[in-house]
Motif scaffolding. Sequence first.
Motif, PDB file in Angstrom:
ATOM      1  N   PHE A   1       0.860  -1.191  -0.029  1.00  0.00           N
ATOM      2  CA  PHE A   1       0.008   0.040  -0.056  1.00  0.00           C
ATOM      3  C   PHE A   1       0.955   1.258  -0.094  1.00  0.00           C
ATOM      4  O   PHE A   1       0.431   2.331  -0.676  1.00  0.00           O
ATOM      5  CB  PHE A   1      -0.917  -0.203   1.362  1.00  0.00           C
ATOM      6  N   ASN A   2       1.964   1.251   0.757  1.00  0.00           N
ATOM      7  CA  ASN A   2       2.927   2.060   0.806  1.00  0.00           C
ATOM      8  C   ASN A   2       4.228   1.808   1.327  1.00  0.00           C
ATOM      9  O   ASN A   2       4.104   0.356   1.597  1.00  0.00           O
ATOM     10  CB  ASN A   2       2.519   3.447   1.766  1.00  0.00           C
ATOM     11  N   PRO A   3       5.315   2.469   1.407  1.00  0.00           N
ATOM     12  CA  PRO A   3       6.568   1.821   1.908  1.00  0.00           C
ATOM     13  C   PRO A   3       6.474   1.016   3.306  1.00  0.00           C
ATOM     14  O   PRO A   3       7.367   0.416   3.660  1.00  0.00           O
ATOM     15  CB  PRO A   3       7.610   3.096   2.016  1.00  0.00           C
ATOM     16  N   TYR A   4       5.500   1.494   4.139  1.00  0.00           N
ATOM     17  CA  TYR A   4       5.518   0.790   5.451  1.00  0.00           C
ATOM     18  C   TYR A   4       4.376  -0.376   5.619  1.00  0.00           C
ATOM     19  O   TYR A   4       4.453  -1.154   6.519  1.00  0.00           O
ATOM     20  CB  TYR A   4       4.968   2.080   6.489  1.00  0.00           C
ATOM     21  N   ILE A   5       3.294  -0.416   4.877  1.00  0.00           N
ATOM     22  CA  ILE A   5       2.054  -1.440   5.072  1.00  0.00           C
ATOM     23  C   ILE A   5       2.025  -2.258   3.694  1.00  0.00           C
ATOM     24  O   ILE A   5       1.836  -1.758   2.723  1.00  0.00           O
ATOM     25  CB  ILE A   5       0.905  -0.644   5.275  1.00  0.00           C
TER      26      ILE A   5
END
Length: 181
Positions: free
Chosen positions: A70-74
């Motif tokens: 979803f993004n660099p974290y999730i």
Amino acid sequence: MKKNFTINLTVLLTIVFLFGIKSEISAQETPEISTKGDFWNRVQFGGGLGLGLGNNYTDIMVAPSAIYNFNPYIAAGLGAQYNYVKQKDFYQANMYGGSLIALFNPIQELQLSTELEQLRVNRTFKDNFGSASEDFWNTALFIGAGYRNQNVTFGIRYNVLHKDSDNIYGQAFMPFVRVFF
């Protein structure tokens, strides 16, 4: 007793490995995930393969998976799993099913995970007195943490639904290696 020693040794070696890695290794940069773009640019494929051979013992595991970043974290995704285990003249099992996984990377080197796994277990026990078969569903909910270096994560996970009396896993803690490309 020997099985517990082997599993405990594996857990210990994984922990030593995780904390013994030098910080220079983690200095490599992971490519940024674009916030714009099509669906397939955010999908990664990977999973695990396992092979255990011993004295009249065979354990083969294939576990492909895919995640969506979803993004660099999730990230979240799906996995499938098949295991074949056989101890000659004593035990045989086929286990197959799927899992849902969620990954959280608060910093580049740390990956936290939750994984809900549902496996169908078909196993047969044999001894001098006859044989017995069991067919059942096994559910596991793993909470894990690992050291991440680019596409590879080494860590340990804990099955919060583990019961010694009714489970396919020998203990609640399990080391893992996760790879995504």
